[in-house]
Motif scaffolding. Structure first.
Motif, PDB file in Angstrom:
ATOM      1  N   GLU A 118       0.829  -1.218   0.000  1.00 51.02           N
ATOM      2  CA  GLU A 118       0.000   0.000   0.000  1.00 51.02           C
ATOM      3  C   GLU A 118       0.864   1.268   0.000  1.00 51.02           C
ATOM      4  O   GLU A 118       0.615   2.201  -0.756  1.00 51.02           O
ATOM      5  CB  GLU A 118      -0.948  -0.007   1.210  1.00 51.02           C
ATOM      6  CG  GLU A 118      -1.763   1.261   1.394  1.00 51.02           C
ATOM      7  CD  GLU A 118      -2.906   1.446   0.396  1.00 51.02           C
ATOM      8  OE1 GLU A 118      -3.233   0.497  -0.336  1.00 51.02           O
ATOM      9  OE2 GLU A 118      -3.466   2.551   0.347  1.00 51.02           O
ATOM     10  N   VAL A 119       1.890   1.309   0.834  1.00 50.79           N
ATOM     11  CA  VAL A 119       2.623   2.579   0.932  1.00 50.79           C
ATOM     12  C   VAL A 119       3.576   2.798  -0.243  1.00 50.79           C
ATOM     13  O   VAL A 119       3.728   3.930  -0.713  1.00 50.79           O
ATOM     14  CB  VAL A 119       3.359   2.737   2.288  1.00 50.79           C
ATOM     15  CG1 VAL A 119       2.356   2.863   3.412  1.00 50.79           C
ATOM     16  CG2 VAL A 119       4.351   1.621   2.551  1.00 50.79           C
ATOM     17  N   ALA A 143       3.543  14.547   6.743  1.00 50.85           N
ATOM     18  CA  ALA A 143       3.476  13.275   7.489  1.00 50.85           C
ATOM     19  C   ALA A 143       4.639  12.382   7.048  1.00 50.85           C
ATOM     20  O   ALA A 143       4.476  11.216   6.688  1.00 50.85           O
ATOM     21  CB  ALA A 143       2.130  12.574   7.311  1.00 50.85           C
ATOM     22  N   GLY A 168       5.561  15.213  13.400  1.00 50.29           N
ATOM     23  CA  GLY A 168       5.071  15.626  14.707  1.00 50.29           C
ATOM     24  C   GLY A 168       6.076  15.702  15.835  1.00 50.29           C
ATOM     25  O   GLY A 168       5.721  16.149  16.928  1.00 50.29           O
ATOM     26  N   LYS A 172      10.948  11.931  15.397  1.00 47.39           N
ATOM     27  CA  LYS A 172      10.547  11.492  14.054  1.00 47.39           C
ATOM     28  C   LYS A 172      11.402  12.185  12.985  1.00 47.39           C
ATOM     29  O   LYS A 172      11.756  11.584  11.979  1.00 47.39           O
ATOM     30  CB  LYS A 172       9.076  11.809  13.808  1.00 47.39           C
ATOM     31  CG  LYS A 172       8.107  10.862  14.504  1.00 47.39           C
ATOM     32  CD  LYS A 172       6.682  11.199  14.071  1.00 47.39           C
ATOM     33  CE  LYS A 172       5.709  10.115  14.476  1.00 47.39           C
ATOM     34  NZ  LYS A 172       4.383  10.331  13.875  1.00 47.39           N
ATOM     35  N   ARG A 187       5.637  19.949  13.025  1.00 48.41           N
ATOM     36  CA  ARG A 187       4.413  20.708  12.740  1.00 48.41           C
ATOM     37  C   ARG A 187       3.834  21.408  13.976  1.00 48.41           C
ATOM     38  O   ARG A 187       3.109  22.379  13.840  1.00 48.41           O
ATOM     39  CB  ARG A 187       3.361  19.820  12.075  1.00 48.41           C
ATOM     40  CG  ARG A 187       2.806  18.692  12.933  1.00 48.41           C
ATOM     41  CD  ARG A 187       1.845  17.836  12.115  1.00 48.41           C
ATOM     42  NE  ARG A 187       1.483  16.592  12.782  1.00 48.41           N
ATOM     43  CZ  ARG A 187       0.350  16.402  13.436  1.00 48.41           C
ATOM     44  NH1 ARG A 187      -0.527  17.370  13.540  1.00 48.41           N
ATOM     45  NH2 ARG A 187       0.096  15.227  13.996  1.00 48.41           N
ATOM     46  N   THR A 258      -6.820   8.949  -5.150  1.00 51.69           N
ATOM     47  CA  THR A 258      -6.980   7.809  -4.242  1.00 51.69           C
ATOM     48  C   THR A 258      -6.586   6.553  -5.005  1.00 51.69           C
ATOM     49  O   THR A 258      -6.784   6.467  -6.218  1.00 51.69           O
ATOM     50  CB  THR A 258      -8.431   7.641  -3.747  1.00 51.69           C
ATOM     51  OG1 THR A 258      -9.268   7.488  -4.887  1.00 51.69           O
ATOM     52  CG2 THR A 258      -8.884   8.823  -2.920  1.00 51.69           C
ATOM     53  N   VAL A 307      -1.401   3.081  16.247  1.00 54.74           N
ATOM     54  CA  VAL A 307      -1.362   3.921  15.034  1.00 54.74           C
ATOM     55  C   VAL A 307      -2.036   5.262  15.310  1.00 54.74           C
ATOM     56  O   VAL A 307      -1.518   6.329  14.946  1.00 54.74           O
ATOM     57  CB  VAL A 307      -2.032   3.193  13.840  1.00 54.74           C
ATOM     58  CG1 VAL A 307      -2.181   4.134  12.648  1.00 54.74           C
ATOM     59  CG2 VAL A 307      -1.213   1.964  13.443  1.00 54.74           C
ATOM     60  N   ASN A 310      -0.338   8.549  16.801  1.00 52.89           N
ATOM     61  CA  ASN A 310       0.550   9.386  15.972  1.00 52.89           C
ATOM     62  C   ASN A 310       2.014   9.254  16.393  1.00 52.89           C
ATOM     63  O   ASN A 310       2.826  10.113  16.081  1.00 52.89           O
ATOM     64  CB  ASN A 310       0.162  10.875  16.021  1.00 52.89           C
ATOM     65  CG  ASN A 310      -1.121  11.160  15.264  1.00 52.89           C
ATOM     66  OD1 ASN A 310      -1.601  10.320  14.517  1.00 52.89           O
ATOM     67  ND2 ASN A 310      -1.679  12.341  15.458  1.00 52.89           N
ATOM     68  N   GLY A 314       6.792   4.677  10.285  1.00 54.17           N
ATOM     69  CA  GLY A 314       6.630   3.553   9.355  1.00 54.17           C
ATOM     70  C   GLY A 314       5.390   2.747   9.681  1.00 54.17           C
ATOM     71  O   GLY A 314       4.398   3.276  10.181  1.00 54.17           O
TER      72      GLY A 314
HETATM   73  N1  LIG Z   1      -5.031   8.700  -1.430  1.00 57.07           N
HETATM   74  C1  LIG Z   1      -4.505   7.498  -1.291  1.00 57.07           C
HETATM   75  O1  LIG Z   1      -4.564   6.655  -2.188  1.00 57.07           O
HETATM   76  C2  LIG Z   1      -3.816   7.140  -0.008  1.00 57.07           C
HETATM   77  C3  LIG Z   1      -3.217   5.884   0.154  1.00 57.07           C
HETATM   78  C4  LIG Z   1      -2.540   5.618   1.354  1.00 57.07           C
HETATM   79  C5  LIG Z   1      -2.508   6.566   2.353  1.00 57.07           C
HETATM   80  N2  LIG Z   1      -3.139   7.755   2.152  1.00 57.07           N
HETATM   81  C6  LIG Z   1      -3.114   8.790   3.194  1.00 57.07           C
HETATM   82  O2  LIG Z   1      -1.772   9.080   3.507  1.00 57.07           O
HETATM   83  C7  LIG Z   1      -1.682   9.427   4.887  1.00 57.07           C
HETATM   84  C8  LIG Z   1      -0.653   8.559   5.545  1.00 57.07           C
HETATM   85  O3  LIG Z   1      -1.168   7.235   5.617  1.00 57.07           O
HETATM   86  P1  LIG Z   1      -0.393   6.133   6.479  1.00 57.07           P
HETATM   87  O4  LIG Z   1      -1.263   4.939   6.549  1.00 57.07           O
HETATM   88  O5  LIG Z   1       0.983   6.020   5.973  1.00 57.07           O
HETATM   89  O6  LIG Z   1      -0.421   6.876   7.894  1.00 57.07           O
HETATM   90  P2  LIG Z   1       0.273   6.600   9.309  1.00 57.07           P
HETATM   91  O7  LIG Z   1       1.466   5.736   9.150  1.00 57.07           O
HETATM   92  O8  LIG Z   1      -0.804   6.191  10.231  1.00 57.07           O
HETATM   93  O9  LIG Z   1       0.789   8.061   9.700  1.00 57.07           O
HETATM   94  C9  LIG Z   1      -0.070   9.124   9.738  1.00 57.07           C
HETATM   95  C10 LIG Z   1       0.653  10.302  10.415  1.00 57.07           C
HETATM   96  O10 LIG Z   1       0.023  11.518  10.002  1.00 57.07           O
HETATM   97  C11 LIG Z   1       0.299  12.529  10.968  1.00 57.07           C
HETATM   98  N3  LIG Z   1      -0.939  13.235  11.265  1.00 57.07           N
HETATM   99  C12 LIG Z   1      -2.023  12.785  11.940  1.00 57.07           C
HETATM  100  N4  LIG Z   1      -2.969  13.726  12.009  1.00 57.07           N
HETATM  101  C13 LIG Z   1      -2.463  14.820  11.368  1.00 57.07           C
HETATM  102  C14 LIG Z   1      -2.951  16.125  11.102  1.00 57.07           C
HETATM  103  N5  LIG Z   1      -4.173  16.509  11.507  1.00 57.07           N
HETATM  104  N6  LIG Z   1      -2.160  16.975  10.427  1.00 57.07           N
HETATM  105  C15 LIG Z   1      -0.937  16.600   9.999  1.00 57.07           C
HETATM  106  N7  LIG Z   1      -0.406  15.382  10.211  1.00 57.07           N
HETATM  107  C16 LIG Z   1      -1.172  14.513  10.894  1.00 57.07           C
HETATM  108  C17 LIG Z   1       0.851  11.820  12.202  1.00 57.07           C
HETATM  109  O11 LIG Z   1       2.261  11.974  12.194  1.00 57.07           O
HETATM  110  P3  LIG Z   1       2.980  13.286  12.786  1.00 57.07           P
HETATM  111  O12 LIG Z   1       2.351  13.539  14.125  1.00 57.07           O
HETATM  112  O13 LIG Z   1       4.389  12.889  12.836  1.00 57.07           O
HETATM  113  O14 LIG Z   1       2.735  14.405  11.826  1.00 57.07           O
HETATM  114  C18 LIG Z   1       0.555  10.343  11.928  1.00 57.07           C
HETATM  115  O15 LIG Z   1       1.461   9.474  12.566  1.00 57.07           O
HETATM  116  C19 LIG Z   1      -3.095   9.293   5.466  1.00 57.07           C
HETATM  117  O16 LIG Z   1      -3.739  10.528   5.425  1.00 57.07           O
HETATM  118  C20 LIG Z   1      -3.753   8.338   4.496  1.00 57.07           C
HETATM  119  O17 LIG Z   1      -5.154   8.454   4.480  1.00 57.07           O
HETATM  120  C21 LIG Z   1      -3.773   8.058   1.009  1.00 57.07           C
END
Ligand SMILES: NC(=O)c1ccc[n+]([C@@H]2O[C@H](COP(=O)([O-])OP(=O)(O)OC[C@H]3O[C@@H](n4cnc5c(N)ncnc54)[C@H](OP(=O)(O)O)[C@@H]3O)[C@@H](O)[C@H]2O)c1
Length: 322
Positions: A118-119, A143, A168, A172, A187, A258, A307, A310, A314
């Motif tokens: 996914e990532v 992020a 954050g 990190k 941030r 997406t 998760v 925050n 990884g």
């Molecule tokens: N569009 C797509 O296809 C797609 C696919 C995959 C993921 N995504 C998006 O990509 C992002 C990361 O996904 P992930 O699964 O890798 O996430 P993750 O590992 O859970 O990490 C998310 C991180 O975002 C930061 N965060 C949380 N709330 C925030 C806010 N209000 N403002 C700024 N930063 C915030 C936090 O880190 P800090 O506190 O260090 O900032 C948190 O640890 C998510 O938003 C997810 O929905 C989108």
């Protein structure tokens, strides 16, 4: 088979009907899956699975092929694989279109491979396919310590794109600098704009943004002429005002993206790119899955809380008992 079922907002590991296998699909015995931020939103009812997808959470997995449907030649029973899913990964078995399945890179365990699809698909798709990132172009990864962010930093490092991260905490930031980010900003210390402008006085070429509304104005201010803003999430809100003047004058492109709801053909095209560009870098030891913690899948509730804290750098992986 067993799967994670949501009951009274609890995640329970219990009996569930196995999915049917159709032509062109692969049935995988899941050894590990991994958590994505989207799972937390799906759990709370905010991100329903696309039509036809499993209602079970889980956008990726690694495991062993059990059987293949008619017309599948890409993998065979017994192969160790990982897969990009539209859902269904939090289970002992999953069924997925063959194009979304790859043999795991040599040298990785199934637990490690579960942290890839996914990532790396999200980071590669949005930086290199949607934004068309060119050699040497400068990138911002908001992020930066997330699953997507840590994948993206490594891609940028290996493919020659200097990157700046926001995140954050100082801890990190240190982890991201070690992975290859050039600079960053915590941030909670205010607006990132000034720090970013001193790193890239002429502006940045591409911003990968999962935050949305809260960062929109600063993002547009920091983009260079012909910059691209790829919006992949709305963690900081969905409604904002845009200064259309800066969009126009700087010829900025704003791209919404997406992965989950794309067609099998589109997702297969991304997986093909991972196999040809990213898998060799993993096999050479240059790129690796960044895993924060591994939980037993029966502890999925605790893993989700981790998760949501925050505090992760990884991926958080869920191991399925065999
Ligand atoms: N569009 C797509 O296809 C797609 C696919 C995959 C993921 N995504 C998006 O990509 C992002 C990361 O996904 P992930 O699964 O890798 O996430 P993750 O590992 O859970 O990490 C998310 C991180 O975002 C930061 N965060 C949380 N709330 C925030 C806010 N209000 N403002 C700024 N930063 C915030 C936090 O880190 P800090 O506190 O260090 O900032 C948190 O640890 C998510 O938003 C997810 O929905 C989108």
């Amino acid at each position: 088979m067993k799967a994670i079922v949501i009951a009274d907002d609890k995640l329970l590991w219990q009996e569930s009907a196995p999915p049917d296998l159709r032509a062109g699909e692969v049935r995988i015995a899941v050894h590990a899956t991994a958590i994505n931020r989207a799972d937390l939103v799906q759990r709370s009812g905010g991100y329903p699975p696309p039509p036809g997808a499993s209602p079970i959470m889980g956008l990726e997995c690694a495991g062993v092929v059990m059987e293949t449907g008619d017309g599948v030649s890409r993998v065979k029973p017994g192969d160790a694989v990982c897969a990009l899913l539209s859902g269904g990964g939090y289970a002992e078995q999953v069924v997925v279109a063959a194009g979304q399945v790859l043999k795991i890179p040599q040298g990785l365990s199934l637990l490690e491979a579960a942290a890839l699809p996914e990532v790396f698909a999200t980071a590669y798709l949005n930086l290199y396919m949607e934004a068309g990132l060119g050699a040497g172009e400068r990138v911002v990864l908001h992020a930066g310590a997330s699953g997507v962010g840590t994948a993206a930093i490594q891609l940028c490092r290996e493919l020659g794109n200097p990157c700046f991260v926001t995140l954050g905490s100082e801890q990190k930031l240190q982890a991201c600098l070690k992975l290859g980010a050039q600079a960053g900003f915590v941030r909670h210390q205010g607006n990132f704009q000034q720090a970013l402008q001193s790193w890239a006085p002429d502006g940045v070429d591409v911003i990968l943004d999962p935050v949305g509304a809260e960062y929109l104005e600063a993002n547009l201010n920091c983009l260079a002429i012909e910059g691209r803003l790829v919006l992949i999430g709305l963690m900081g809100g969905a409604s904002a005002q845009i200064n259309l003047g800066s969009l126009l004058m700087k010829r900025i492109r704003l791209i919404g993206s997406t992965l989950r709801a794309r067609s099998v053909a589109a997702k297969s095209a991304v997986m093909d790119q991972l196999e040809s560009v990213v898998w060799p870098l993993i096999e050479q030891g240059k790129i690796k899955p960044i895993i924060d913690t591994t939980f037993a899948i029966s502890d999925a509730d605790a893993a989700h809380r981790h998760v949501a804290s925050n505090e992760t750098v990884g991926k958080v992986v869920l191991e399925v008992p065999q």
